[in-house]
Design a protein around this motif. Structure first.
Motif, PDB file in Angstrom:
ATOM      1  N   VAL A   1      -8.467   0.587  -4.286  1.00 47.52           N
ATOM      2  CA  VAL A   1      -7.804  -0.708  -4.431  1.00 47.52           C
ATOM      3  C   VAL A   1      -7.514  -0.942  -5.909  1.00 47.52           C
ATOM      4  CG1 VAL A   1      -8.063  -3.217  -4.241  1.00 47.52           C
ATOM      5  CG2 VAL A   1      -8.773  -1.732  -2.352  1.00 47.52           C
TER       6      VAL A   1
ATOM      7  N   LEU B   1      -5.212  -7.187   4.430  1.00 51.09           N
ATOM      8  CA  LEU B   1      -6.090  -6.122   3.943  1.00 51.09           C
ATOM      9  C   LEU B   1      -6.959  -5.570   5.069  1.00 51.09           C
ATOM     10  CD1 LEU B   1      -7.365  -4.449   1.639  1.00 51.09           C
ATOM     11  CD2 LEU B   1      -8.967  -6.350   1.292  1.00 51.09           C
TER      12      LEU B   1
ATOM     13  N   TYR C   1       0.847  -1.191   0.000  1.00 50.42           N
ATOM     14  CA  TYR C   1       0.000   0.000   0.000  1.00 50.42           C
ATOM     15  C   TYR C   1       0.882   1.239   0.000  1.00 50.42           C
ATOM     16  CZ  TYR C   1       0.804   0.918   4.997  1.00 50.42           C
ATOM     17  OH  TYR C   1       1.374   1.199   6.203  1.00 50.42           O
TER      18      TYR C   1
END
Length: 402
Positions: A287, A273, A243
């Motif tokens: 996403v 996640l 991320y």
């Protein structure tokens, strides 16, 4: 003997030219590409390639843009590259080099070049992330096929449409045949002048994977040589699951090939996640992944992915799912004010095309046999999404408001 070697070399060169573009590594740096880090205001990663002869002593030089043509040594910082030998089956050996620029100032334009004395690249520019609520970026679906001849124009049109893009997202299947150096050569050719100036984030698709001699699912070895992506995801999926926080936005990259085909990594990514979404304080969440939650074709539903991950997307209020794989364009309806579910989007930038199943009720807007690119603009509490066809015509748009 020397004459024989010379004739053989000439013959191989002529064969290469006759068959098309050669993507052999040379003295001059090529395949220069910027990648975002998870500290975009203060760091920036860059990778490049040379031949083996030029492989040692590679550096990157950096300075703040001051509009002067004089690049005095006193204003330039030098970074020693991490260099690795890479051998591929098509273009012999080459060296890949990597540097992370650090201690940068937010929202400033920097110049950089890579190489060494006698074999430098040109000076490039990039801008660091600002500490602002405004972000613009480009999202591209599968490129995959005929990259040089039929994808290049789409990529370049996207930049013409959004020349001030902060970064570019690629939703997998960047190439068609895993571990094909020539196809990667085409991909980088299409991004000439773009990849070196606009930071990139990408996820692998199924076409970036192959099974080795032991039938083990393996990511194309080019991936971690030519990209330098964050390593803050699940162990074993470094640089393919991660991320990045960029201003008001959290970008979450999932490796759906391993979700689809490996139950251990499927569970691990789901657990990861949920933690990343629980701790998320960003105003907007996107996403990026390859396989879609909702497919556009009856025979391509991805239940292993959708059944486990869709509840997490909707529980924690993900705003956009940016996906590829189905070689069509499709977008779901916008959520109501009381709903937390994302807008699900599938897109395709390259020339490979499939058909849409008319029974797919989730689709509100769609297109077949159409190459597209997307631009997302975030300004404070408003997210504006626009999809364009290859000629730059607006095809789809919507707004989300916080």
């Amino acid at each position: 003997m020397k004459k024989l070697i010379s004739r053989l070399t000439l013959g191989l060169t002529l064969i290469s030219v006759a068959q098309g573009q050669s993507y052999l590594a040379e003295n001059q740096p090529d395949r220069v590409i910027l990648n975002l880090t998870n500290d975009a205001p203060h760091t920036q990663a860059v990778n490049w390639r040379t031949n083996v002869i030029q492989g040692s002593g590679q550096v990157a030089q950096l300075r703040l843009e001051n509009n002067s043509p004089e690049f005095a040594d006193s204003t330039v910082r030098v970074y020693q590259a991490e260099s690795k030998l890479f051998t591929d089956r098509e273009n012999n050996g080459s060296m890949y080099h990597s540097v992370q620029f650090n201690e940068l100032q937010p929202d400033r334009i920097y110049n950089y070049r890579v190489g060494k004395d006698g074999a430098w690249s040109e000076w490039f520019q990039f801008r660091t992330a600002g500490q602002t609520d405004n972000v613009s970026f480009i999202y591209l679906g599968d490129a995959q096929n005929d990259l040089r001849s039929r994808w290049t124009r789409v990529y370049r049109k996207a930049i013409q449409t959004c020349p001030e893009a902060d970064f570019i997202l690629h939703a997998g299947d960047l190439i068609n045949r895993s571990n094909s150096d020539n196809e990667w050569g085409e991909w980088f050719y299409a991004g000439t002048g773009i990849n070196s100036s606009y930071p990139q984030l990408m996820v692998p698709g199924n076409h970036e994977y192959f099974r080795d001699e032991q039938k083990v699912l393996t990511l194309d070895p080019h991936w971690q040589q030519q990209f330098r992506l964050p390593e803050n995801g699940v162990a074993g999926l470094e640089e393919s699951n991660y991320y990045v926080d960029y201003g008001p936005l959290r970008i979450i990259a999932l490796n759906t090939q391993m979700i689809m085909l490996d139950s251990t990594y499927r569970t691990a990514q789901a657990q990861w996640l949920e933690q990343i979404l629980k701790s998320n304080t960003a105003k907007w969440t996107v996403v990026i992944c390859h396989h879609p939650v909702y497919s556009t074709a009856k025979s391509r539903d991805n239940y292993q992915f959708a059944d486990l991950f869709r509840p997490l997307f909707e529980k924690y209020g993900v705003h956009l799912l940016l996906q590829g794989h189905d070689h069509t364009y499709a977008r779901s309806a916008l959520p109501s004010n009381k709903e937390k579910k994302p807008v699900y989007i599938v897109s395709v930038a390259g020339p490979k095309m499939y058909q849409i199943d008319p029974q797919k009720e989730w689709i509100e807007k769609s297109a077949e046999r159409t190459q597209l690119y997307q631009v997302i603009d975030i300004k404070g509490n408003t997210l504006q999404y626009k999809a364009y066809t290859a000629d730059g015509a607006l095809y789809d748009q919507f707004e989300l408001k916080k």
